[in-house]
Design a protein around this motif. Structure first.
Motif, PDB file in Angstrom:
ATOM      1  N   PRO A  64     -25.150  33.593  56.325  1.00  0.00           N
ATOM      2  CA  PRO A  64     -25.829  34.004  55.078  1.00  0.00           C
ATOM      3  C   PRO A  64     -27.153  34.726  55.285  1.00  0.00           C
ATOM      4  O   PRO A  64     -27.520  35.589  54.479  1.00  0.00           O
ATOM      5  N   HIS A  65     -27.889  34.419  56.361  1.00  0.00           N
ATOM      6  CA  HIS A  65     -29.149  35.125  56.614  1.00  0.00           C
ATOM      7  C   HIS A  65     -28.874  36.586  56.979  1.00  0.00           C
ATOM      8  O   HIS A  65     -29.507  37.507  56.449  1.00  0.00           O
ATOM      9  N   THR A  66     -27.910  36.779  57.867  1.00  0.00           N
ATOM     10  CA  THR A  66     -27.538  38.150  58.240  1.00  0.00           C
ATOM     11  C   THR A  66     -27.014  38.911  57.033  1.00  0.00           C
ATOM     12  O   THR A  66     -27.293  40.106  56.867  1.00  0.00           O
ATOM     13  N   ALA A  67     -26.253  38.223  56.176  1.00  0.00           N
ATOM     14  CA  ALA A  67     -25.715  38.868  54.971  1.00  0.00           C
ATOM     15  C   ALA A  67     -26.842  39.391  54.084  1.00  0.00           C
ATOM     16  O   ALA A  67     -26.707  40.450  53.450  1.00  0.00           O
ATOM     17  N   ILE A  68     -27.953  38.679  54.049  1.00  0.00           N
ATOM     18  CA  ILE A  68     -29.105  39.140  53.263  1.00  0.00           C
ATOM     19  C   ILE A  68     -29.644  40.448  53.830  1.00  0.00           C
ATOM     20  O   ILE A  68     -29.954  41.391  53.097  1.00  0.00           O
ATOM     21  N   GLY A  69     -29.740  40.529  55.165  1.00  0.00           N
ATOM     22  CA  GLY A  69     -30.175  41.777  55.785  1.00  0.00           C
ATOM     23  C   GLY A  69     -29.207  42.914  55.545  1.00  0.00           C
ATOM     24  O   GLY A  69     -29.609  44.061  55.297  1.00  0.00           O
ATOM     25  N   ALA A 112     -35.904  41.945  54.193  1.00  0.00           N
ATOM     26  CA  ALA A 112     -34.922  41.326  53.305  1.00  0.00           C
ATOM     27  C   ALA A 112     -35.284  39.865  53.079  1.00  0.00           C
ATOM     28  O   ALA A 112     -35.478  39.112  54.037  1.00  0.00           O
ATOM     29  N   THR A 113     -35.372  39.462  51.825  1.00  0.00           N
ATOM     30  CA  THR A 113     -35.667  38.065  51.498  1.00  0.00           C
ATOM     31  C   THR A 113     -34.574  37.495  50.610  1.00  0.00           C
ATOM     32  O   THR A 113     -33.785  38.231  50.006  1.00  0.00           O
ATOM     33  N   ALA A 157     -21.184  37.439  48.125  1.00  0.00           N
ATOM     34  CA  ALA A 157     -20.353  38.637  47.964  1.00  0.00           C
ATOM     35  C   ALA A 157     -20.398  39.518  49.207  1.00  0.00           C
ATOM     36  O   ALA A 157     -19.387  40.133  49.585  1.00  0.00           O
ATOM     37  N   THR A 158     -21.537  39.575  49.867  1.00  0.00           N
ATOM     38  CA  THR A 158     -21.675  40.412  51.066  1.00  0.00           C
ATOM     39  C   THR A 158     -20.899  39.808  52.237  1.00  0.00           C
ATOM     40  O   THR A 158     -20.262  40.541  53.013  1.00  0.00           O
ATOM     41  N   ILE A 159     -20.945  38.485  52.384  1.00  0.00           N
ATOM     42  CA  ILE A 159     -20.130  37.835  53.415  1.00  0.00           C
ATOM     43  C   ILE A 159     -18.656  38.139  53.176  1.00  0.00           C
ATOM     44  O   ILE A 159     -17.909  38.491  54.103  1.00  0.00           O
ATOM     45  N   ARG A 160     -18.226  38.010  51.922  1.00  0.00           N
ATOM     46  CA  ARG A 160     -16.820  38.265  51.569  1.00  0.00           C
ATOM     47  C   ARG A 160     -16.444  39.713  51.846  1.00  0.00           C
ATOM     48  O   ARG A 160     -15.393  40.005  52.442  1.00  0.00           O
ATOM     49  N   VAL A 188     -32.483  39.327  47.808  1.00  0.00           N
ATOM     50  CA  VAL A 188     -31.037  39.180  47.648  1.00  0.00           C
ATOM     51  C   VAL A 188     -30.730  37.837  46.993  1.00  0.00           C
ATOM     52  O   VAL A 188     -31.204  36.786  47.441  1.00  0.00           O
ATOM     53  N   SER A 189     -29.926  37.872  45.942  1.00  0.00           N
ATOM     54  CA  SER A 189     -29.571  36.648  45.221  1.00  0.00           C
ATOM     55  C   SER A 189     -28.491  35.880  45.962  1.00  0.00           C
ATOM     56  O   SER A 189     -27.841  36.387  46.888  1.00  0.00           O
ATOM     57  N   GLU A 190     -28.266  34.647  45.546  1.00  0.00           N
ATOM     58  CA  GLU A 190     -27.198  33.829  46.130  1.00  0.00           C
ATOM     59  C   GLU A 190     -25.837  34.486  45.915  1.00  0.00           C
ATOM     60  O   GLU A 190     -24.982  34.496  46.821  1.00  0.00           O
TER      61      GLU A 190
END
Length: 466
Positions: A386-391, A280-281, A371-374, A364-366
């Motif tokens: 935010p890094h974990t959210a990207i994964g 995931a990047t 949105a994933t954190i939310r 993964v975009s900003e």
């Protein structure tokens, strides 16, 4: 167990030499001559081990002649400071599993490796009566974890370069408020890639490296990667106990170190235990472009994001994987890395099928990160950094019919701005972070100039007898 360079220019060396050498003397990265593997019967014996005991078993396969009792003591001391008895606990969150790697002293996954590496350095220096000047670059979490691993240790000075203004405020404070006499923080006017390039250039100057006994704490040091292999095995065994015989991992990565540890774990375990590694990047997506298109090239400037530890264009540890793509041919790796240094790109399209067997990847975009954190907060009452959210987002996009373990690489309080943007709420600071802003800090701001950094190191380094 002997270690060789990805570029084929050194004779095989022992584990303790590999730890102290860091970057190979030919400019390559160190790897075991042969990656070990374990049987299903061995996994049965490991099934119910707690983390520290499992770490002893895994590390013992790679550590050569180090006495097992000494290794056991190093592991015990390295993980005694972790706040969770399981060290890297795994919890189910919705239809995914999250492995929490942030229970160490600096609340980031880098603690898992750097607490051990700091103790390894101290162990080797006590044997030799020598000294060491550690030089490292950080995009955020490596610096504080390394500093906490060696602060106050006799015979070690540490110099950490971080990109000025490009880490989170908490990450910067975790580094600069450590004012032990052996700790030197340098804020570089530039990017992490600029800082990392300076560190590599200093290590490539063999006369300078020898004179000041330079030591590496970045993931160019093999021991960093090795320590991280353990938690992949630990998580797999957790899910194996629940009846799963095959698991995927989703790994947020910028420098390819953490996911390369997963690659090593995949080779270590019986075939199929780790099926896919989801890479995931964020928008700095050189690794995703490689996996999906065979395009390993620098694309413009580094883009600042909510996940600053991944704001990287040049992934140092990719060279280790390239070594296996080239059939362990060091000459081909050396040629490719020289091409990349000159042109900023490598054409690796011919390795597309192999890369697709080893990895799946998603950038993964900003907007997706926030949105994933939310979503995770609202649906599962669980906060992601935010890094974990990207994964997690990459896992959601690429999940198949196996369980996916997402690596939670940092405590969300380290990235309060992103979490507040996603949830509307401030993150309560845990005790390890509360009050940092009121502490004395010490940091030197310098341009990303190799001559300036070299001069600063020479002025402050340990040298000769201690």
């Amino acid at each position: 167990m002997k270690y060789i360079s990805t570029r084929g220019g050194i004779e095989p060396i022992a584990f303790d030499q590999a730890v102290m050498m860091g970057l190979a003397r030919d400019g390559g990265l160190l790897l075991p001559e042969t990656l070990p593997s374990v049987s299903a019967q061995k996994l049965d014996a490991w099934q119910n081990l707690h983390y520290k005991s499992l770490a002893l078993e895994v590390l013992d396969l790679f550590s050569g002649d180090m006495p097992r009792l000494d290794l056991d003591d190093l592991i015990e001391r390295s993980y005694s400071s972790f706040r969770h008895p399981q060290v890297t606990p795994v919890r189910k969150t919705g239809d995914l599993y999250i492995m929490e790697l942030f229970h160490g002293p600096t609340l980031a996954f880098k603690d898992v490796a750097l607490q051990l590496l700091g103790n390894l350095f101290e162990y080797e220096l006590k044997k030799s009566g020598g000294f060491m000047n550690i030089i490292g670059a950080t995009s955020g979490d490596t610096g504080s974890a390394a500093i906490y691993g060696v602060r106050g240790k006799k015979g070690i000075n540490i110099f950490i370069l971080h990109p000025h203004g490009r880490t989170s405020p908490i990450q910067a404070l975790q580094m600069t408020t450590v004012t032990d006499a052996n700790v030197f923080n340098l804020a570089v006017n530039g990017t992490f890639d600029d800082a990392q390039a300076i560190v590599k250039e200093l290590f490539s100057d063999l006369e300078f490296k020898d004179q000041y006994q330079l030591g590496a704490i970045n993931s160019i040091n093999w021991a960093r990667v090795l320590a991280q292999v353990v938690y992949y095995v630990f998580a797999f065994l957790k899910l194996r106990k629940q009846g799963f015989d095959s698991v995927d991992f989703s790994v947020p990565t910028g420098n390819f170190g953490d996911i390369f540890a997963g690659y090593v774990a995949k080779q270590l375990l019986p075939e199929g235990c780790i099926n896919r590694l989801i890479l995931a990047t964020n928008s700095n997506d050189i690794l995703t472009r490689f996996v999906n298109n065979g395009d390993y090239s620098i694309a413009g400037e580094v883009t600042p994001t909510f996940s600053p530890s991944m704001d990287i264009q040049i992934a140092s540890n990719f060279e280790r994987y390239l070594y296996y793509l080239h059939g362990q041919d060091g000459a081909k790796v050396k040629a490719d890395m020289e091409t990349f240094a000159a042109a900023g790109r490598m054409d690796l399209a011919a390795f597309g099928e192999q890369a697709a067997r080893d990895f799946a990847s998603y950038s993964v975009s900003e907007e997706e990160t926030i949105a994933t954190i939310r979503q995770c907060s609202q649906e599962h009452d669980y906060l992601l950094d935010p890094h974990t959210a990207i994964g997690v987002r990459a896992a959601q996009e690429l999940k198949e019919d196996r369980p996916v373990v997402c690596l939670a690489t940092a405590h969300p309080a380290k990235f309060g701005e992103a979490v507040q943007k996603a949830t509307g709420n401030e993150v309560e600071l845990p005790p390890a972070l509360a009050g940092l802003a009121n502490k004395e800090s010490r940091c030197e701001i310098l341009d990303a100039d190799i001559a300036l950094i070299r001069e600063y190191v020479e002025k402050n380094a340990l040298e000769g007898e201690i």
